[in-house]
Design a protein around this motif. Structure first.
Motif, PDB file in Angstrom:
ATOM      1  N   GLU A 154       0.664  -1.070   0.043  1.00  0.00           N
ATOM      2  CA  GLU A 154      -0.126   0.104  -0.068  1.00  0.00           C
ATOM      3  C   GLU A 154       0.853   1.095  -0.119  1.00  0.00           C
ATOM      4  O   GLU A 154       0.679   2.144  -0.625  1.00  0.00           O
ATOM      5  CB  GLU A 154      -1.191  -0.083   1.257  1.00  0.00           C
ATOM      6  CG  GLU A 154      -2.079  -0.974   1.150  1.00  0.00           C
ATOM      7  CD  GLU A 154      -3.089  -0.756   0.144  1.00  0.00           C
ATOM      8  OE1 GLU A 154      -3.120   0.271  -0.401  1.00  0.00           O
ATOM      9  OE2 GLU A 154      -3.619  -1.692  -0.272  1.00  0.00           O
ATOM     10  N   LEU A 157       2.282   1.673  -3.544  1.00  0.00           N
ATOM     11  CA  LEU A 157       1.210   2.056  -4.387  1.00  0.00           C
ATOM     12  C   LEU A 157       0.877   3.584  -4.384  1.00  0.00           C
ATOM     13  O   LEU A 157       0.665   4.316  -5.434  1.00  0.00           O
ATOM     14  CB  LEU A 157      -0.015   1.233  -4.272  1.00  0.00           C
ATOM     15  CG  LEU A 157      -1.237   1.508  -5.321  1.00  0.00           C
ATOM     16  CD1 LEU A 157      -0.709   1.417  -6.454  1.00  0.00           C
ATOM     17  CD2 LEU A 157      -2.528   0.613  -4.967  1.00  0.00           C
ATOM     18  N   LEU A 158       0.761   4.034  -2.888  1.00  0.00           N
ATOM     19  CA  LEU A 158       0.482   5.477  -2.860  1.00  0.00           C
ATOM     20  C   LEU A 158       1.387   6.235  -3.376  1.00  0.00           C
ATOM     21  O   LEU A 158       1.170   7.484  -3.823  1.00  0.00           O
ATOM     22  CB  LEU A 158       0.337   5.633  -1.271  1.00  0.00           C
ATOM     23  CG  LEU A 158      -0.083   7.148  -0.950  1.00  0.00           C
ATOM     24  CD1 LEU A 158      -1.391   7.734  -1.562  1.00  0.00           C
ATOM     25  CD2 LEU A 158      -0.046   7.286   0.666  1.00  0.00           C
ATOM     26  N   THR A 161       1.521   6.307  -7.092  1.00  0.00           N
ATOM     27  CA  THR A 161       0.369   7.134  -7.497  1.00  0.00           C
ATOM     28  C   THR A 161       0.585   8.629  -7.458  1.00  0.00           C
ATOM     29  O   THR A 161       0.261   9.175  -8.351  1.00  0.00           O
ATOM     30  CB  THR A 161      -0.909   6.984  -6.619  1.00  0.00           C
ATOM     31  OG1 THR A 161      -1.086   5.327  -6.838  1.00  0.00           O
ATOM     32  CG2 THR A 161      -2.200   7.633  -7.122  1.00  0.00           C
ATOM     33  N   LEU A 162       1.136   9.176  -6.166  1.00  0.00           N
ATOM     34  CA  LEU A 162       1.398  10.545  -5.987  1.00  0.00           C
ATOM     35  C   LEU A 162       2.616  10.885  -6.958  1.00  0.00           C
ATOM     36  O   LEU A 162       2.623  12.070  -7.506  1.00  0.00           O
ATOM     37  CB  LEU A 162       1.788  10.606  -4.849  1.00  0.00           C
ATOM     38  CG  LEU A 162       0.392  10.645  -3.649  1.00  0.00           C
ATOM     39  CD1 LEU A 162       1.150  10.662  -2.153  1.00  0.00           C
ATOM     40  CD2 LEU A 162      -0.579  11.733  -4.032  1.00  0.00           C
ATOM     41  N   GLY A 164       3.086   9.475  -9.900  1.00  0.00           N
ATOM     42  CA  GLY A 164       2.562   9.638 -11.286  1.00  0.00           C
ATOM     43  C   GLY A 164       1.803  10.903 -11.562  1.00  0.00           C
ATOM     44  O   GLY A 164       1.871  11.531 -12.629  1.00  0.00           O
ATOM     45  N   ILE A 165       1.034  11.221 -10.419  1.00  0.00           N
ATOM     46  CA  ILE A 165       0.338  12.622 -10.482  1.00  0.00           C
ATOM     47  C   ILE A 165       1.328  13.778 -10.663  1.00  0.00           C
ATOM     48  O   ILE A 165       0.912  14.571 -11.626  1.00  0.00           O
ATOM     49  CB  ILE A 165      -0.552  12.717  -9.374  1.00  0.00           C
ATOM     50  CG1 ILE A 165      -1.617  11.779  -9.194  1.00  0.00           C
ATOM     51  CG2 ILE A 165      -1.279  14.218  -9.102  1.00  0.00           C
ATOM     52  CD1 ILE A 165      -2.549  11.684  -7.930  1.00  0.00           C
ATOM     53  N   ILE A 181      -8.894  14.970  -9.285  1.00  0.00           N
ATOM     54  CA  ILE A 181      -8.149  13.851  -8.648  1.00  0.00           C
ATOM     55  C   ILE A 181      -7.791  13.455  -7.250  1.00  0.00           C
ATOM     56  O   ILE A 181      -7.941  12.465  -6.662  1.00  0.00           O
ATOM     57  CB  ILE A 181      -6.651  13.899  -9.346  1.00  0.00           C
ATOM     58  CG1 ILE A 181      -6.659  14.000 -10.975  1.00  0.00           C
ATOM     59  CG2 ILE A 181      -5.699  12.873  -8.808  1.00  0.00           C
ATOM     60  CD1 ILE A 181      -7.329  12.627 -11.532  1.00  0.00           C
ATOM     61  N   LEU A 185      -8.802  10.202  -5.254  1.00  0.00           N
ATOM     62  CA  LEU A 185      -7.807   9.721  -4.047  1.00  0.00           C
ATOM     63  C   LEU A 185      -8.596   9.392  -2.820  1.00  0.00           C
ATOM     64  O   LEU A 185      -8.410   8.407  -2.211  1.00  0.00           O
ATOM     65  CB  LEU A 185      -6.595  10.340  -3.950  1.00  0.00           C
ATOM     66  CG  LEU A 185      -5.705  10.100  -5.174  1.00  0.00           C
ATOM     67  CD1 LEU A 185      -4.241  11.242  -4.790  1.00  0.00           C
ATOM     68  CD2 LEU A 185      -5.115   8.848  -4.997  1.00  0.00           C
ATOM     69  N   SER A 188     -10.940   6.549  -3.035  1.00  0.00           N
ATOM     70  CA  SER A 188     -10.477   5.369  -3.317  1.00  0.00           C
ATOM     71  C   SER A 188      -9.986   4.833  -1.877  1.00  0.00           C
ATOM     72  O   SER A 188      -9.876   3.402  -1.586  1.00  0.00           O
ATOM     73  CB  SER A 188      -9.173   5.226  -4.231  1.00  0.00           C
ATOM     74  OG  SER A 188      -8.139   6.096  -3.842  1.00  0.00           O
ATOM     75  N   TYR A 189      -9.373   5.527  -0.759  1.00  0.00           N
ATOM     76  CA  TYR A 189      -9.214   5.174   0.197  1.00  0.00           C
ATOM     77  C   TYR A 189     -10.297   5.369   1.312  1.00  0.00           C
ATOM     78  O   TYR A 189      -9.820   5.082   2.547  1.00  0.00           O
ATOM     79  CB  TYR A 189      -7.970   6.067   0.783  1.00  0.00           C
ATOM     80  CG  TYR A 189      -6.773   5.715   0.005  1.00  0.00           C
ATOM     81  CD1 TYR A 189      -6.090   4.516   0.153  1.00  0.00           C
ATOM     82  CD2 TYR A 189      -6.212   6.548  -0.999  1.00  0.00           C
ATOM     83  CE1 TYR A 189      -4.929   4.014  -0.478  1.00  0.00           C
ATOM     84  CE2 TYR A 189      -5.097   6.207  -1.726  1.00  0.00           C
ATOM     85  CZ  TYR A 189      -4.374   5.001  -1.375  1.00  0.00           C
ATOM     86  OH  TYR A 189      -3.168   4.351  -2.093  1.00  0.00           O
TER      87      TYR A 189
END
Length: 211
Positions: A154, A157-158, A161-162, A164-165, A181, A185, A188-189
């Protein structure tokens, strides 16, 4: 009258900051590899010798900027609250930093991804191993407290993701719908919706296009 040690120290700090600001602006305008020390000295309005005195090489200048960027990530350790509150605060702090410090974000992305400069990033990251491990462990503890069966995955992944943003925001700053976005997020959490928007401009969802 001779200047005091305090005044001399302040002048040195101002010179260093002026050089670092000029380096960041030059790297942002020309790219790390194309930028030269001469470009940076011209932008800073200082002599080449002064840059060499404080930093030595272009790589050391980039390393100092990256060092500060990594310190910003490590600052997430200070966020307090329940696990949900801390996760929401980490998301918000990262998105806000990405939107308000785009030049250093672009520099970090460039140095990370370019084969010819990746080693610069790796050396700075290695020097910050202890602080970055603390960040990773903090995130893993938050996910563990929220009941995640695999906190390490996790955390990765976080961060992915951040990051990539941040990349998309650096490429499409005029069209990236950061607020939408952010809400996605949170959803999703399973976090409560943020009560107020981030204090930055965020366009509506449309299409990502460079302008």
């Amino acid at each position: 009258m001779p200047r005091s040690a305090t005044v001399n120290q302040e002048l040195r700090e101002r010179s260093r900051e002026r050089i670092l600001t000029a380096a960041l602006e030059t790297f942002a305008a020309k790219g790390y590899e194309a930028a030269s020390i001469s470009d940076i000295t011209a932008a800073a309005g200082v002599s080449r010798g002064l840059v060499a005195y404080y930093f030595g090489t272009k790589e050391q200048l980039a390393a100092e900027l990256l060092d500060r960027w990594l310190d910003g990530i490590a600052a997430l350790l200070t966020l307090q609250g329940t696990p949900d509150e801390r996760l929401a605060a980490i998301i918000d702090a990262t998105l806000l930093a990405a939107a308000t410090t785009l030049p250093v974000q672009r520099l970090a992305i460039t140095l990370m991804m370019q084969p010819t400069t990746h080693a610069v990033f790796a050396r700075v990251e290695q020097a910050k191993t202890a602080r970055l491990t603390e960040v990773e462990d903090t995130l893993r503890d938050i996910f563990a407290a929220r009941g995640a069966p695999d906190p390490a995955t996790e955390e990765m992944l976080l961060r992915a993701t951040l990051e990539g943003i941040t990349v998309k925001l650096a490429i499409y700053p005029e069209t990236f719908p950061l607020e939408a976005i952010r809400h996605r997020l949170y959803t999703s959490y399973a976090l409560p919706a943020p009560p107020t928007p981030l204090p930055i401009r965020s366009p509506a969802v449309d299409r990502l296009r460079a302008r």
